[in-house]
Design a protein around this motif. Sequence first.
Motif, PDB file in Angstrom:
ATOM      1  N   MET A  94       3.496  79.501   2.863  1.00  0.00           N
ATOM      2  CA  MET A  94       2.833  79.463   4.182  1.00  0.00           C
ATOM      3  C   MET A  94       2.235  78.079   4.412  1.00  0.00           C
ATOM      4  SD  MET A  94       2.321  81.414   6.739  1.00  0.00           S
ATOM      5  CE  MET A  94       1.465  81.035   8.241  1.00  0.00           C
ATOM      6  N   THR A  95       2.475  77.525   5.586  1.00  0.00           N
ATOM      7  CA  THR A  95       1.917  76.214   5.897  1.00  0.00           C
ATOM      8  C   THR A  95       0.428  76.356   6.196  1.00  0.00           C
ATOM      9  OG1 THR A  95       3.984  75.770   7.004  1.00  0.00           O
ATOM     10  CG2 THR A  95       2.235  74.182   7.363  1.00  0.00           C
ATOM     11  N   HIS A  96      -0.385  75.488   5.570  1.00  0.00           N
ATOM     12  CA  HIS A  96      -1.807  75.511   5.908  1.00  0.00           C
ATOM     13  C   HIS A  96      -2.007  74.598   7.105  1.00  0.00           C
ATOM     14  CE1 HIS A  96      -6.090  75.368   5.725  1.00  0.00           C
ATOM     15  NE2 HIS A  96      -6.062  74.063   5.558  1.00  0.00           N
ATOM     16  N   ASN A  97      -2.371  75.193   8.251  1.00  0.00           N
ATOM     17  CA  ASN A  97      -2.526  74.381   9.450  1.00  0.00           C
ATOM     18  C   ASN A  97      -3.902  73.769   9.505  1.00  0.00           C
ATOM     19  OD1 ASN A  97      -0.025  74.587  10.700  1.00  0.00           O
ATOM     20  ND2 ASN A  97      -0.512  76.672  11.369  1.00  0.00           N
ATOM     21  N   LYS A  98      -3.903  72.457   9.697  1.00  0.00           N
ATOM     22  CA  LYS A  98      -5.189  71.789   9.878  1.00  0.00           C
ATOM     23  C   LYS A  98      -5.673  72.038  11.292  1.00  0.00           C
ATOM     24  CE  LYS A  98      -5.452  67.414   8.658  1.00  0.00           C
ATOM     25  NZ  LYS A  98      -5.434  66.104   7.993  1.00  0.00           N
ATOM     26  N   MET A 112      -9.541  74.362  30.020  1.00  0.00           N
ATOM     27  CA  MET A 112      -9.713  73.498  28.847  1.00  0.00           C
ATOM     28  C   MET A 112      -9.268  74.228  27.586  1.00  0.00           C
ATOM     29  SD  MET A 112     -11.059  70.432  29.194  1.00  0.00           S
ATOM     30  CE  MET A 112     -12.261  70.018  27.994  1.00  0.00           C
ATOM     31  N   HIS A 113      -9.634  75.499  27.486  1.00  0.00           N
ATOM     32  CA  HIS A 113      -9.255  76.276  26.304  1.00  0.00           C
ATOM     33  C   HIS A 113      -7.721  76.359  26.199  1.00  0.00           C
ATOM     34  CE1 HIS A 113      -9.135  79.213  23.171  1.00  0.00           C
ATOM     35  NE2 HIS A 113      -8.631  80.149  23.958  1.00  0.00           N
ATOM     36  N   SER A 114      -7.063  76.655  27.306  1.00  0.00           N
ATOM     37  CA  SER A 114      -5.591  76.736  27.276  1.00  0.00           C
ATOM     38  C   SER A 114      -4.998  75.394  26.861  1.00  0.00           C
ATOM     39  CB  SER A 114      -5.015  77.070  28.651  1.00  0.00           C
ATOM     40  OG  SER A 114      -5.622  78.191  29.158  1.00  0.00           O
ATOM     41  N   LEU A 115      -5.563  74.337  27.428  1.00  0.00           N
ATOM     42  CA  LEU A 115      -5.044  73.004  27.117  1.00  0.00           C
ATOM     43  C   LEU A 115      -5.196  72.706  25.621  1.00  0.00           C
ATOM     44  CD1 LEU A 115      -4.090  70.113  27.752  1.00  0.00           C
ATOM     45  CD2 LEU A 115      -6.425  69.576  28.440  1.00  0.00           C
ATOM     46  N   ILE A 116      -6.405  72.935  25.087  1.00  0.00           N
ATOM     47  CA  ILE A 116      -6.658  72.596  23.681  1.00  0.00           C
ATOM     48  C   ILE A 116      -5.766  73.435  22.763  1.00  0.00           C
ATOM     49  CG2 ILE A 116      -8.398  72.531  21.836  1.00  0.00           C
ATOM     50  CD1 ILE A 116     -10.488  72.018  24.154  1.00  0.00           C
ATOM     51  N   GLN A 117      -5.579  74.699  23.107  1.00  0.00           N
ATOM     52  CA  GLN A 117      -4.690  75.531  22.284  1.00  0.00           C
ATOM     53  C   GLN A 117      -3.271  74.980  22.284  1.00  0.00           C
ATOM     54  OE1 GLN A 117      -5.596  77.801  20.001  1.00  0.00           O
ATOM     55  NE2 GLN A 117      -7.462  76.790  20.654  1.00  0.00           N
ATOM     56  N   SER A 118      -2.832  74.514  23.447  1.00  0.00           N
ATOM     57  CA  SER A 118      -1.454  74.009  23.519  1.00  0.00           C
ATOM     58  C   SER A 118      -1.271  72.744  22.664  1.00  0.00           C
ATOM     59  CB  SER A 118      -1.049  73.752  24.971  1.00  0.00           C
ATOM     60  OG  SER A 118      -1.688  72.591  25.443  1.00  0.00           O
ATOM     61  N   LEU A 119      -2.374  72.037  22.414  1.00  0.00           N
ATOM     62  CA  LEU A 119      -2.271  70.806  21.624  1.00  0.00           C
ATOM     63  C   LEU A 119      -1.833  71.067  20.183  1.00  0.00           C
ATOM     64  CD1 LEU A 119      -5.480  68.916  22.840  1.00  0.00           C
ATOM     65  CD2 LEU A 119      -3.136  68.666  23.644  1.00  0.00           C
ATOM     66  N   HIS A 120      -2.041  72.294  19.719  1.00  0.00           N
ATOM     67  CA  HIS A 120      -1.596  72.632  18.359  1.00  0.00           C
ATOM     68  C   HIS A 120      -0.087  72.481  18.208  1.00  0.00           C
ATOM     69  CE1 HIS A 120      -5.085  74.275  16.242  1.00  0.00           C
ATOM     70  NE2 HIS A 120      -5.531  74.576  17.444  1.00  0.00           N
ATOM     71  N   TYR A 121       0.623  72.602  19.328  1.00  0.00           N
ATOM     72  CA  TYR A 121       2.084  72.644  19.244  1.00  0.00           C
ATOM     73  C   TYR A 121       2.746  71.308  19.541  1.00  0.00           C
ATOM     74  CZ  TYR A 121       0.527  77.368  19.283  1.00  0.00           C
ATOM     75  OH  TYR A 121      -0.160  78.505  18.963  1.00  0.00           O
ATOM     76  N   THR A 122       1.961  70.241  19.684  1.00  0.00           N
ATOM     77  CA  THR A 122       2.598  68.943  19.902  1.00  0.00           C
ATOM     78  C   THR A 122       3.308  68.542  18.612  1.00  0.00           C
ATOM     79  OG1 THR A 122       0.634  67.743  19.187  1.00  0.00           O
ATOM     80  CG2 THR A 122       0.852  68.144  21.564  1.00  0.00           C
ATOM     81  N   ARG A 123       4.347  67.725  18.763  1.00  0.00           N
ATOM     82  CA  ARG A 123       5.135  67.310  17.594  1.00  0.00           C
ATOM     83  C   ARG A 123       4.231  66.703  16.520  1.00  0.00           C
ATOM     84  NH1 ARG A 123       6.714  62.464  17.192  1.00  0.00           N
ATOM     85  NH2 ARG A 123       6.751  62.094  19.433  1.00  0.00           N
ATOM     86  N   ASP A 152     -10.794  73.769  14.772  1.00  0.00           N
ATOM     87  CA  ASP A 152     -10.664  72.751  15.815  1.00  0.00           C
ATOM     88  C   ASP A 152     -12.033  72.155  16.103  1.00  0.00           C
ATOM     89  OD1 ASP A 152      -8.046  73.472  15.993  1.00  0.00           O
ATOM     90  OD2 ASP A 152      -8.284  74.696  17.790  1.00  0.00           O
ATOM     91  N   VAL A 153     -12.055  70.834  16.269  1.00  0.00           N
ATOM     92  CA  VAL A 153     -13.328  70.163  16.517  1.00  0.00           C
ATOM     93  C   VAL A 153     -13.284  69.399  17.843  1.00  0.00           C
ATOM     94  CG1 VAL A 153     -15.027  68.517  15.624  1.00  0.00           C
ATOM     95  CG2 VAL A 153     -13.677  69.845  14.040  1.00  0.00           C
ATOM     96  N   LEU A 154     -14.327  69.584  18.629  1.00  0.00           N
ATOM     97  CA  LEU A 154     -14.437  68.850  19.886  1.00  0.00           C
ATOM     98  C   LEU A 154     -15.352  67.652  19.680  1.00  0.00           C
ATOM     99  CD1 LEU A 154     -15.138  71.886  22.267  1.00  0.00           C
ATOM    100  CD2 LEU A 154     -12.919  70.990  21.500  1.00  0.00           C
ATOM    101  N   LEU A 155     -14.930  66.504  20.168  1.00  0.00           N
ATOM    102  CA  LEU A 155     -15.772  65.306  20.147  1.00  0.00           C
ATOM    103  C   LEU A 155     -16.137  64.986  21.581  1.00  0.00           C
ATOM    104  CD1 LEU A 155     -14.750  64.943  17.250  1.00  0.00           C
ATOM    105  CD2 LEU A 155     -14.220  62.580  17.771  1.00  0.00           C
TER     106      LEU A 155
END
Length: 209
Positions: free
Chosen positions: A1-5, A178-189, A97-100
């Motif tokens: 299983m991949t450990h997702n950061k 914002m939540h939808s956007l941040i979640q989608s960022l997990h799937y960027t290459r 996930d961390v918000l700055l």
Amino acid sequence: MTHNKGIIAVISGFSGAGKGTVVNGLTSRYGYSVSISATTRTPRQGEEDGKDYFFKTKKEFEQMIKEEKLIEYAKYVDNYYGTPKDYVFGKINSGQDVLLEIEMQGALQVKKKFPEVSLIFITPPDAAELKNRLVKRGTEKPDVIEKRVMRAVEECSFMPEYDYIMVNDDLEKCITQMHSLIQSLHYTRNNQQLLIDRISSDFKAFMQL
Ligand code: 5GP
């Protein structure tokens, strides 16, 4: 299983754009972690050391810079602000996930160091609304409000450096988007490198290559 950061999402916007309120909504509703910054600014009424900011003297802050304890830092309206390394890396390494919530010079430093990090810009619908919100907030004196609006004029030129621009007109809508956007960022290459590596080697092994 991949450990997702976990991922880092940088959120900036003009002072008074409502970033803080949006970020609070994201943490309370969806459980995001927010980086706690170090600053030399004096605490506002009700602000706590170690919760809202780590309040530092100029000397202490400069020591942190020297010891490379900050991911980025910037001077904003006569004070230093910076993001401590340990907290942010600890969280993302444990999968959170961390918000700055940081201003633009700092955001651009983060992008330069970590190109995979997405920069999100929050703006009010117009300038009059920005001033309105700053006056209503009542946490700054009129001369500081003027400085902050003036700073916003300069900051407009940084907007094209951001990956995403979000209008905070309706708070609820802004938080959900914002939540939808941040979640989608997990799937960027760039954020899926571990998965790409695992799938590639799995397919090779499967075909006995
Ligand atoms: P405030 O004084 O209103 O709390 O923050 C002023 C500005 O500093 C805001 O735009 C806020 O996003 C930014 N800021 C807060 N923490 C940091 C930080 O760690 N680094 C940078 N570069 N900006 C920060």
